[in-house]
Each structure stands twice: as structure tokens, then as C-alpha cells.
Design a protein around this motif. Structure first.
Motif, PDB file in Angstrom:
ATOM      1  N   MET A  22      42.290  31.847  22.093  1.00  8.76           N
ATOM      2  CA  MET A  22      43.208  32.760  22.732  1.00  8.76           C
ATOM      3  C   MET A  22      43.847  32.085  23.927  1.00  8.76           C
ATOM      4  N   ALA A  23      45.143  32.121  24.015  1.00  9.55           N
ATOM      5  CA  ALA A  23      45.841  31.555  25.157  1.00  9.55           C
ATOM      6  C   ALA A  23      45.622  32.450  26.367  1.00  9.55           C
ATOM      7  N   SER A  24      45.570  31.848  27.547  1.00  3.61           N
ATOM      8  CA  SER A  24      45.373  32.600  28.770  1.00  3.61           C
ATOM      9  C   SER A  24      46.619  33.388  29.104  1.00  3.61           C
ATOM     10  N   PRO A  25      46.436  34.622  29.608  1.00  7.28           N
ATOM     11  CA  PRO A  25      47.611  35.382  30.001  1.00  7.28           C
ATOM     12  C   PRO A  25      48.241  34.756  31.243  1.00  7.28           C
ATOM     13  N   ILE A  26      49.527  34.524  31.211  1.00 10.43           N
ATOM     14  CA  ILE A  26      50.247  33.959  32.350  1.00 10.43           C
ATOM     15  C   ILE A  26      51.349  34.932  32.704  1.00 10.43           C
ATOM     16  N   PHE A  27      51.520  35.173  33.985  1.00  8.42           N
ATOM     17  CA  PHE A  27      52.497  36.137  34.459  1.00  8.42           C
ATOM     18  C   PHE A  27      53.609  35.412  35.198  1.00  8.42           C
ATOM     19  N   PRO A  28      54.722  35.070  34.509  1.00  8.31           N
ATOM     20  CA  PRO A  28      55.770  34.247  35.107  1.00  8.31           C
ATOM     21  C   PRO A  28      56.568  34.973  36.187  1.00  8.31           C
ATOM     22  N   HIS A  29      56.498  36.309  36.265  1.00  7.52           N
ATOM     23  CA  HIS A  29      57.276  37.022  37.267  1.00  7.52           C
ATOM     24  C   HIS A  29      56.694  36.864  38.674  1.00  7.52           C
ATOM     25  N   LEU A  30      55.498  36.315  38.790  1.00  3.83           N
ATOM     26  CA  LEU A  30      54.922  36.071  40.106  1.00  3.83           C
ATOM     27  C   LEU A  30      55.435  34.744  40.649  1.00  3.83           C
ATOM     28  N   ALA A  31      55.355  34.606  41.978  1.00  9.17           N
ATOM     29  CA  ALA A  31      55.821  33.358  42.599  1.00  9.17           C
ATOM     30  C   ALA A  31      55.083  32.163  41.991  1.00  9.17           C
ATOM     31  N   LYS A  32      53.811  32.335  41.760  1.00  7.64           N
ATOM     32  CA  LYS A  32      52.997  31.295  41.117  1.00  7.64           C
ATOM     33  C   LYS A  32      52.341  31.952  39.915  1.00  7.64           C
ATOM     34  N   PRO A  33      52.513  31.406  38.701  1.00  5.23           N
ATOM     35  CA  PRO A  33      51.902  32.024  37.523  1.00  5.23           C
ATOM     36  C   PRO A  33      50.383  32.185  37.704  1.00  5.23           C
ATOM     37  N   VAL A  34      49.865  33.299  37.211  1.00  3.41           N
ATOM     38  CA  VAL A  34      48.453  33.626  37.383  1.00  3.41           C
ATOM     39  C   VAL A  34      47.786  33.757  36.021  1.00  3.41           C
ATOM     40  N   LYS A  35      46.672  33.054  35.860  1.00  2.00           N
ATOM     41  CA  LYS A  35      45.786  33.281  34.721  1.00  2.00           C
ATOM     42  C   LYS A  35      44.621  34.069  35.312  1.00  2.00           C
ATOM     43  N   LEU A  36      44.559  35.348  34.986  1.00  2.00           N
ATOM     44  CA  LEU A  36      43.617  36.257  35.622  1.00  2.00           C
ATOM     45  C   LEU A  36      42.454  36.595  34.699  1.00  2.00           C
ATOM     46  N   ILE A  37      41.262  36.716  35.292  1.00  2.00           N
ATOM     47  CA  ILE A  37      40.085  37.224  34.601  1.00  2.00           C
ATOM     48  C   ILE A  37      39.408  38.215  35.535  1.00  2.00           C
ATOM     49  N   VAL A  38      38.872  39.303  34.961  1.00  2.00           N
ATOM     50  CA  VAL A  38      38.165  40.316  35.752  1.00  2.00           C
ATOM     51  C   VAL A  38      36.710  40.345  35.297  1.00  2.00           C
ATOM     52  N   LEU A  39      35.814  40.193  36.261  1.00  2.00           N
ATOM     53  CA  LEU A  39      34.381  40.159  35.985  1.00  2.00           C
ATOM     54  C   LEU A  39      33.687  41.363  36.602  1.00  2.00           C
ATOM     55  N   ASP A  40      32.722  41.916  35.882  1.00  2.39           N
ATOM     56  CA  ASP A  40      31.771  42.827  36.490  1.00  2.39           C
ATOM     57  C   ASP A  40      30.839  41.961  37.334  1.00  2.39           C
ATOM     58  N   ARG A  41      30.107  42.562  38.264  1.00  4.32           N
ATOM     59  CA  ARG A  41      29.217  41.781  39.122  1.00  4.32           C
ATOM     60  C   ARG A  41      27.786  41.793  38.580  1.00  4.32           C
ATOM     61  N   ASP A  42      27.090  42.937  38.740  1.00  2.00           N
ATOM     62  CA  ASP A  42      25.670  43.008  38.362  1.00  2.00           C
ATOM     63  C   ASP A  42      25.517  42.888  36.854  1.00  2.00           C
ATOM     64  N   GLY A  43      24.730  41.904  36.426  1.00  6.68           N
ATOM     65  CA  GLY A  43      24.515  41.679  35.004  1.00  6.68           C
ATOM     66  C   GLY A  43      25.446  40.637  34.407  1.00  6.68           C
ATOM     67  N   VAL A  44      26.468  40.253  35.153  1.00  3.13           N
ATOM     68  CA  VAL A  44      27.404  39.216  34.692  1.00  3.13           C
ATOM     69  C   VAL A  44      27.315  37.995  35.603  1.00  3.13           C
ATOM     70  N   ILE A  45      27.442  38.229  36.922  1.00  2.00           N
ATOM     71  CA  ILE A  45      27.365  37.129  37.895  1.00  2.00           C
ATOM     72  C   ILE A  45      25.948  37.009  38.442  1.00  2.00           C
TER      73      ILE A  45
END
Length: 192
Positions: free
Chosen positions: A1-24
Motif C-alpha cells: 500500500m502506498a503511503s497517503p500523501i497530502f500535496p495541499h499542505l506546504a510540506k507533503p505529509v505521510k501520516l499514521i495514527v497510533l493508539d498508545r496503551d497496547g500499541v506503544i
């Protein structure tokens, strides 16, 4: 899967969202209530650092009802998050945004997962209309469901409550991995 990139931002962002407890960090049915109880899952901090070094932006969305229950203070939570940030930085990474829900499940808030409030806050912070295509990594149904409400792609880890979660029906398209390090191996491997 290609990373999501958001070109409308000043700097393209490849974003990931993590839960904390049980993941980190290690989770506990008795809650993670102190700095001493905040123990990273082996490989998780290095995994976050690898993402950062590959150009990803890392956000954390976490339910922390222990605040409303009086199990720990806001200062203690801040200390846990500072410890998490410092340990990730020691590995060469960073967490760009941490959002939490301080409410009890009975409070009826919009931010407690499985509701999408925390994810909406993350999208707004990064000037995104939604989280379409963004990997959402959690160990419970509520993590995956909340992220999917804004278009996130569900990734379940078997750490924390993940094995219990596997016993139920997973949202369509859920990818399952042993831990956060395995998720990162997949994301960085498929981006190559």
C-alpha cells in the motif's frame, strides 16, 4: 500500500495514527497510572523512529479515562507522554501530535474512541479534510472503528488487547500484525 500523501499542505505529509496503551507501551486492565507503569513494548520506540526517518508524521490518539476516575493526574499523564517523547527521540524519532480523551465512558463526550473526536482533532491539526488512506493502528475494536469513521485504514496489532480483539469480528479490510514493529516493516517495505 502506498503511503497517503497530502500535496495541499506546504510540506507533503505521510501520516499514521497510533493508539498508545497496547500499541506503544504495555497495557494493563488496571490502567497505566504512573510513570513507572509506562513500559514500552519491545521494538515499538524503534519502529516509530524508523517511520520518522522514512518521512512519516506520527500522531497518537489515546483514551485516558483514568483521569476522570481519579486514578492519576493530568501532570502524571503529561509526564508519561514526556517520557514517551524522550524515549522515541533517543531512538532518532518523534511523535508530532498526542491527543487524549480524559472522560469517563459515561460522560457522553465526542472524543472517546470509538467516537471519532480525537481523529477529527488530528485531521484538523494537519489541515486535512479526513483521514482517508491513513493507517490507524490499535489493539481494540474502538481504535479501529474510530479511525475508520474518518476514512482511516485499520491495522490491528496482537499486543495489548489485540488477541482478545481477534476473537471478535474485525472491520472489513483490517490488516493484522504481531506488533507495531511488524506494521512498520509492512509500511516501509511496501513503500519501497
Amino acid at each position: 500500500m502506498a503511503s497517503p500523501i497530502f500535496p495541499h499542505l506546504a510540506k507533503p505529509v505521510k501520516l499514521i495514527v497510533l493508539d498508545r496503551d497496547g500499541v506503544i507501551n504495555e497495557d494493563s486492565d488496571a490502567y497505566v497510572k504512573s510513570l513507572a507503569e509506562w513500559i514500552p513494548i519491545p521494538g515499538s520506540l524503534q519502529a516509530i523512529a524508523r517511520l520518522c526517518q522514512a518521512g512519516w508524521t506520527v500522531a497518537v490518539a489515546t483514551n485516558q479515562s483514568g483521569l476522570a476516575r481519579g486514578m492519576f493526574s493530568a501532570t502524571t499523564l503529561d509526564d508519561m507522554h514526556l517520557k514517551m517523547q524522550q524515549l522515541v527521540m533517543e531512538e532518532g524519532g518523534r511523535i508530532d501530535l498526542i491527543v487524549h480523551c480524559p472522560h469517563d465512558p459515561d460522560d457522553g463526550c465526542e472524543c472517546r474512541k470509538p467516537k471519532p473526536g480525537l481523529f477529527r482533532t488530528i485531521a484538523e491539526h494537519f489541515n486535512l479534510p479526513d483521514l482517508k488512506g491513513v493507517p490507524v493502528v490499535g489493539d481494540s475494536h474502538r481504535d479501529l472503528h474510530a479511525g475508520m469513521l474518518l476514512g482511516g485504514e485499520p491495522y490491528l496489532v496482537k499486543t495489548g488487547k489485540g488477541l482478545r480483539t481477534l476473537e471478535g469480528t474485525l472491520p472489513p479490510g483490517t490488516r493484522v500484525f504481531d506488533d507495531l514493529a511488524a506494521v512498520v516493516d509492512h509500511l516501509l517495505g511496501s513503500a519501497a
